[in-house]
Write a protein that holds these residues in place. Structure first.
Motif, PDB file in Angstrom:
ATOM      1  N   ASN A  27       0.836  -1.209   0.000  1.00 32.09           N
ATOM      2  CA  ASN A  27       0.000   0.000   0.000  1.00 32.09           C
ATOM      3  C   ASN A  27       0.867   1.254   0.000  1.00 32.09           C
ATOM      4  OD1 ASN A  27      -2.786  -0.552  -0.121  1.00 32.09           O
ATOM      5  ND2 ASN A  27      -2.753  -1.360   1.958  1.00 32.09           N
ATOM      6  N   SER A  28       1.915   1.224   0.822  1.00 33.02           N
ATOM      7  CA  SER A  28       2.829   2.358   0.897  1.00 33.02           C
ATOM      8  C   SER A  28       3.533   2.582  -0.438  1.00 33.02           C
ATOM      9  CB  SER A  28       3.863   2.111   1.995  1.00 33.02           C
ATOM     10  OG  SER A  28       4.843   3.128   2.011  1.00 33.02           O
ATOM     11  N   ILE A  29       3.943   1.483  -1.081  1.00 37.82           N
ATOM     12  CA  ILE A  29       4.588   1.589  -2.396  1.00 37.82           C
ATOM     13  C   ILE A  29       3.612   2.173  -3.414  1.00 37.82           C
ATOM     14  CG2 ILE A  29       5.589   0.275  -4.308  1.00 37.82           C
ATOM     15  CD1 ILE A  29       6.610  -1.722  -2.185  1.00 37.82           C
ATOM     16  N   SER A  30       2.363   1.707  -3.380  1.00 39.81           N
ATOM     17  CA  SER A  30       1.354   2.228  -4.309  1.00 39.81           C
ATOM     18  C   SER A  30       1.128   3.714  -4.099  1.00 39.81           C
ATOM     19  CB  SER A  30       0.034   1.459  -4.131  1.00 39.81           C
ATOM     20  OG  SER A  30       0.206   0.095  -4.421  1.00 39.81           O
ATOM     21  N   ASP A  31       1.107   4.144  -2.836  1.00 40.49           N
ATOM     22  CA  ASP A  31       0.953   5.577  -2.540  1.00 40.49           C
ATOM     23  C   ASP A  31       2.124   6.370  -3.116  1.00 40.49           C
ATOM     24  OD1 ASP A  31      -1.402   5.109  -1.215  1.00 40.49           O
ATOM     25  OD2 ASP A  31      -0.502   5.081   0.789  1.00 40.49           O
ATOM     26  N   ASP A  32       3.332   5.817  -2.985  1.00 43.32           N
ATOM     27  CA  ASP A  32       4.507   6.498  -3.540  1.00 43.32           C
ATOM     28  C   ASP A  32       4.419   6.597  -5.060  1.00 43.32           C
ATOM     29  OD1 ASP A  32       5.534   6.788  -1.024  1.00 43.32           O
ATOM     30  OD2 ASP A  32       6.892   5.064  -1.151  1.00 43.32           O
ATOM     31  N   VAL A  33       3.896   5.555  -5.685  1.00 41.88           N
ATOM     32  CA  VAL A  33       3.728   5.562  -7.140  1.00 41.88           C
ATOM     33  C   VAL A  33       2.777   6.683  -7.553  1.00 41.88           C
ATOM     34  CG1 VAL A  33       2.718   4.288  -9.078  1.00 41.88           C
ATOM     35  CG2 VAL A  33       4.286   3.137  -7.514  1.00 41.88           C
ATOM     36  N   VAL A  34       1.662   6.785  -6.863  1.00 36.97           N
ATOM     37  CA  VAL A  34       0.666   7.818  -7.184  1.00 36.97           C
ATOM     38  C   VAL A  34       1.275   9.208  -7.012  1.00 36.97           C
ATOM     39  CG1 VAL A  34      -1.525   8.840  -6.488  1.00 36.97           C
ATOM     40  CG2 VAL A  34      -1.290   6.346  -6.607  1.00 36.97           C
ATOM     41  N   LYS A  35       2.017   9.416  -5.925  1.00 39.51           N
ATOM     42  CA  LYS A  35       2.628  10.720  -5.678  1.00 39.51           C
ATOM     43  C   LYS A  35       3.665  11.055  -6.749  1.00 39.51           C
ATOM     44  CE  LYS A  35       2.012  10.475  -0.661  1.00 39.51           C
ATOM     45  NZ  LYS A  35       2.692  10.292   0.653  1.00 39.51           N
ATOM     46  N   MET A  36       4.445  10.056  -7.161  1.00 39.01           N
ATOM     47  CA  MET A  36       5.457  10.294  -8.203  1.00 39.01           C
ATOM     48  C   MET A  36       4.795  10.638  -9.527  1.00 39.01           C
ATOM     49  SD  MET A  36       8.156   7.247  -7.195  1.00 39.01           S
ATOM     50  CE  MET A  36       9.386   7.623  -8.420  1.00 39.01           C
ATOM     51  N   ARG A  37       3.665  10.004  -9.802  1.00 39.47           N
ATOM     52  CA  ARG A  37       2.931  10.344 -11.025  1.00 39.47           C
ATOM     53  C   ARG A  37       2.406  11.775 -10.953  1.00 39.47           C
ATOM     54  NH1 ARG A  37      -0.930   5.149 -12.547  1.00 39.47           N
ATOM     55  NH2 ARG A  37       0.653   3.885 -13.593  1.00 39.47           N
ATOM     56  N   GLU A  38       1.875  12.152  -9.801  1.00 32.55           N
ATOM     57  CA  GLU A  38       1.329  13.508  -9.644  1.00 32.55           C
ATOM     58  C   GLU A  38       2.415  14.555  -9.805  1.00 32.55           C
ATOM     59  OE1 GLU A  38      -0.466  13.354  -5.823  1.00 32.55           O
ATOM     60  OE2 GLU A  38      -2.347  12.423  -6.527  1.00 32.55           O
ATOM     61  N   ARG A  39       3.639  14.232  -9.383  1.00 30.29           N
ATOM     62  CA  ARG A  39       4.759  15.173  -9.520  1.00 30.29           C
ATOM     63  C   ARG A  39       5.450  15.035 -10.871  1.00 30.29           C
ATOM     64  NH1 ARG A  39       5.882  13.392  -3.992  1.00 30.29           N
ATOM     65  NH2 ARG A  39       7.507  12.011  -4.829  1.00 30.29           N
ATOM     66  N   ASN A  40       4.880  14.202 -11.752  1.00 23.21           N
ATOM     67  CA  ASN A  40       5.438  13.963 -13.091  1.00 23.21           C
ATOM     68  C   ASN A  40       6.859  13.405 -13.033  1.00 23.21           C
ATOM     69  OD1 ASN A  40       3.147  14.888 -14.530  1.00 23.21           O
ATOM     70  ND2 ASN A  40       3.805  17.022 -14.229  1.00 23.21           N
ATOM     71  N   GLU A  41       7.142  12.652 -11.986  1.00 20.89           N
ATOM     72  CA  GLU A  41       8.455  12.026 -11.855  1.00 20.89           C
ATOM     73  C   GLU A  41       8.506  10.679 -12.568  1.00 20.89           C
ATOM     74  OE1 GLU A  41       9.611  13.913  -7.472  1.00 20.89           O
ATOM     75  OE2 GLU A  41       9.162  11.775  -7.671  1.00 20.89           O
ATOM     76  N   ILE A  42       7.352  10.184 -12.948  1.00 23.96           N
ATOM     77  CA  ILE A  42       7.275   8.920 -13.673  1.00 23.96           C
ATOM     78  C   ILE A  42       6.505   9.136 -14.960  1.00 23.96           C
ATOM     79  CG2 ILE A  42       6.324   6.590 -13.667  1.00 23.96           C
ATOM     80  CD1 ILE A  42       6.837   6.400 -10.752  1.00 23.96           C
ATOM     81  N   GLN A  43       7.114   8.748 -16.068  1.00 25.44           N
ATOM     82  CA  GLN A  43       6.439   8.856 -17.358  1.00 25.44           C
ATOM     83  C   GLN A  43       5.731   7.544 -17.669  1.00 25.44           C
ATOM     84  OE1 GLN A  43       8.952  10.319 -20.496  1.00 25.44           O
ATOM     85  NE2 GLN A  43      10.224  11.477 -19.073  1.00 25.44           N
ATOM     86  N   VAL A  44       4.636   7.662 -18.378  1.00 24.14           N
ATOM     87  CA  VAL A  44       3.813   6.506 -18.719  1.00 24.14           C
ATOM     88  C   VAL A  44       3.830   6.314 -20.230  1.00 24.14           C
ATOM     89  CG1 VAL A  44       1.490   5.538 -18.660  1.00 24.14           C
ATOM     90  CG2 VAL A  44       2.346   6.831 -16.701  1.00 24.14           C
ATOM     91  N   LEU A  45       3.961   5.062 -20.654  1.00 22.58           N
ATOM     92  CA  LEU A  45       3.893   4.759 -22.075  1.00 22.58           C
ATOM     93  C   LEU A  45       2.475   4.927 -22.567  1.00 22.58           C
ATOM     94  CD1 LEU A  45       6.058   1.514 -22.219  1.00 22.58           C
ATOM     95  CD2 LEU A  45       6.672   3.763 -23.083  1.00 22.58           C
ATOM     96  N   LEU A  46       2.322   5.620 -23.671  1.00 24.72           N
ATOM     97  CA  LEU A  46       0.993   5.851 -24.232  1.00 24.72           C
ATOM     98  C   LEU A  46       0.578   4.672 -25.097  1.00 24.72           C
ATOM     99  CD1 LEU A  46       1.404   9.580 -25.291  1.00 24.72           C
ATOM    100  CD2 LEU A  46       0.356   8.689 -23.209  1.00 24.72           C
ATOM    101  N   PRO A  47      -0.682   4.279 -25.051  1.00 22.59           N
ATOM    102  CA  PRO A  47      -1.146   3.151 -25.863  1.00 22.59           C
ATOM    103  C   PRO A  47      -0.988   3.386 -27.354  1.00 22.59           C
ATOM    104  CG  PRO A  47      -2.766   3.716 -24.166  1.00 22.59           C
ATOM    105  CD  PRO A  47      -1.741   4.805 -24.174  1.00 22.59           C
ATOM    106  N   SER A  48      -0.900   4.643 -27.750  1.00 22.33           N
ATOM    107  CA  SER A  48      -0.821   4.931 -29.182  1.00 22.33           C
ATOM    108  C   SER A  48       0.541   4.640 -29.776  1.00 22.33           C
ATOM    109  CB  SER A  48      -1.148   6.423 -29.428  1.00 22.33           C
ATOM    110  OG  SER A  48      -0.252   7.252 -28.707  1.00 22.33           O
ATOM    111  N   ASN A  49       1.533   4.357 -28.936  1.00 23.82           N
ATOM    112  CA  ASN A  49       2.849   4.039 -29.463  1.00 23.82           C
ATOM    113  C   ASN A  49       2.757   2.830 -30.385  1.00 23.82           C
ATOM    114  OD1 ASN A  49       4.101   6.026 -28.115  1.00 23.82           O
ATOM    115  ND2 ASN A  49       5.037   4.739 -26.536  1.00 23.82           N
TER     116      ASN A  49
END
Length: 509
Positions: A118-140
């Motif tokens: 749960n703590s790891i998932s929370d960190d993931v969400v926070k990193m996404r909100e801060r744009n520290e993690i990029q996500v691959l777009l399905p359109s690639n």
């Protein structure tokens, strides 16, 4: 391996999850399953450019997943053992209470693991909100694998024409006595590729009565080398029964007697071993030839002719990179300058160039990503002695998460070992590296993973079937060393050691 550990845990949870069971144990299992599914989805879409940000998270995920699976499998094992030994307990209630007590203790540990996830998932969400993690777009969209396989065959010749002609001239020289030609060069310079092109050349094949290819390397003892040499001479693709060194040597000499032969001894490291094997080859005074490839100058100097492979010219590197990434298509204008920079950064070394070509072929064709590649390979390749661990680590970190465990598993193969496609994919499935797909079997998904790794030039195809399918494959020594080091540190011991033992005893395929 975070992804592989989650995937394995997820499959274990699927086996014991009962949606309509409302017990406390099933509630905890469902909570764990939800966390695992979320993190798997996150890793599936996380961009390779996030590798630095994800290293800490992946370590936490891996450790938590391994601990959870150990607890669950241990509990399942204890319950099975307890039920099979019911006669040891005086009453049914005695046996039942014992099992529940064990599960209660272990589910307390599972609850702590769920809190960590749960703590790891929370960190993931926070990193996404801060744009520290990029996500691959399905359109690639990536090019089709078929165009890649066509271009790779052409690419092998880029920059090798002069080398090829020089070696063929030496093989066809008028000397009637046995001639040894050595190809000298550093690891990844393309010695084996050049030797294979010569060995399979139709004119060369027609010139000799018999040909054989044997990998010597650092790990194979003399008896193993002789077995492989004999199998190659006989046209077999598997090991024969156990024979003494003397008997094997006698059989080799009989086959070569009175024949004009070409023998390739690939990846020779030891002078004494080379001399022992070479002494088996009779000098029939009929123009027989031996080619040896080596990184060791003292070994190469023992040959009558020494041909040293140098780094390829920048123009050849640029053409090779273009051929691998775009085939016959034109390079977009915005990527031309960056492509030239990347080609120059590879310093004329074919292996880095081929791996970078495979990476760019399968990735986004954007200026930002190509800049990312250039920034990361520059410091580790352009130095006087390029940093192999850092370079191969960068290539590895650019892989999608679902391919990483499959690649690392290649490290447990013996050096220069050819493994059948069917055997390799079954091992991947058995070790739960393959993500289930409802529309396909696990073996079919594993085949797709293998094709993807081949398209990236990370796994080498050794033999093709008549129908155009992969028959056997292997991995380059440099990549194998990396996979062995990284894999041992990231896999659990029970996943690696049994396979190491098994492959040592496997028949050559």
């Amino acid at each position: 391996m975070a992804y592989a550990s989650l995937l394995s845990l997820n499959q274990t949870l699927d086996q014991i999850l009962h949606p309509h069971d409302q017990t406390e144990q099933q509630h905890i299992i469902r909570s764990l399953h939800e966390q695992v599914s979320f993190l798997l989805s996150f890793l599936d879409v996380s961009s390779p450019q996030n590798s630095d940000k994800l290293i800490g998270l992946e370590g936490r995920i891996r450790d938590a997943a391994y601990e959870a699976e150990d607890i669950i499998e241990s509990s399942m094992s204890n319950q099975i053992v307890s039920e099979s030994r019911s006669h040891e307990y005086r009453t049914e209630s005695h046996r039942s209470n014992r099992i529940v007590f064990e599960w209660d203790q272990k589910f307390e540990r599972l609850q702590k693991i769920i809190q960590e996830l749960n703590s790891i998932s929370d960190d993931v969400v926070k990193m996404r909100e801060r744009n520290e993690i990029q996500v691959l777009l399905p359109s690639n969209s990536l090019p089709a694998a078929s165009s890649k396989s066509r271009s790779t065959k052409k690419s092998a010749m880029v920059g090798l024409n002069e080398d090829l002609m020089n070696i063929k001239f030496l093989l066809a020289s008028p000397h009637s006595q046995l001639v040894v030609v050595s190809i000298l060069g550093r690891g990844g310079i393309g010695k084996t590729t050049l030797a294979k092109i010569i060995y399979n050349d139709s004119l060369i094949a027609n010139h000799f009565d018999v040909r054989a290819w044997v990998v010597v390397s650092q790990e194979y003892p003399e008896q193993e080398v002789l077995k492989r040499l004999l199998n190659s001479l006989r046209g077999l693709n598997h090991e024969s029964g156990e024979e003494s060194i003397e008997k094997l040597a006698e059989n080799v000499s009989k086959i070569l007697e009175d024949k004009r032969y070409l023998i390739v001894m690939d990846d020779v490291w030891d002078i004494e071993q080379m001399n022992r094997v070479k002494s088996l080859f009779p000098d029939n005074n009929n123009g027989s030839r031996i080619i040896l490839t080596t990184r060791i100058s003292e070994v190469a100097k023992r040959a009558m002719y020494l041909y040293e492979m140098l780094h390829r010219h920048y123009i050849d590197c640029r053409n090779l990179l273009h051929e691998m990434v775009f085939g016959e298509e034109d390079c977009p204008p915005e990527l031309k300058i960056l492509g030239n920079i990347i080609a120059r950064q590879c310093r004329g070394l074919p292996l880095p160039l081929v791996l970078i070509g495979g990476l760019l072929y399968k990735s986004e064709r954007t200026v930002d990503y190509w800049k990312h590649v250039s920034r990361n390979i520059g410091p580790v390749i352009t130095g006087r002695n390029y940093d192999i661990p850092a370079y191969t680590s960068f290539i590895y970190n650019q892989l999608p998460h679902h391919l990483r465990a499959c690649l690392l598993y290649m490290g447990v193969l013996p050096e220069d070992y050819e493994i059948r496609r069917s055997k390799l994919t079954k091992l991947w499935v058995a070790n739960r590296f393959i993500k289930p797909d409802r529309s396909k079997s696990l073996e079919e998904v594993a085949e797709e993973y293998l094709t993807d790794l081949v398209d990236r030039n990370l796994i080498l195809v050794c033999q093709w079937s008549y129908s155009g399918e992969i028959k056997t494959c292997s991995i380059h020594d440099i990549l194998r060393d990396f996979c062995l080091i990284v894999g041992v540190s990231r896999f659990r011991t029970y996943q690696t050691l049994p396979f190491i033992t098994e492959t040592r005893n496997m028949k050559y395929m």
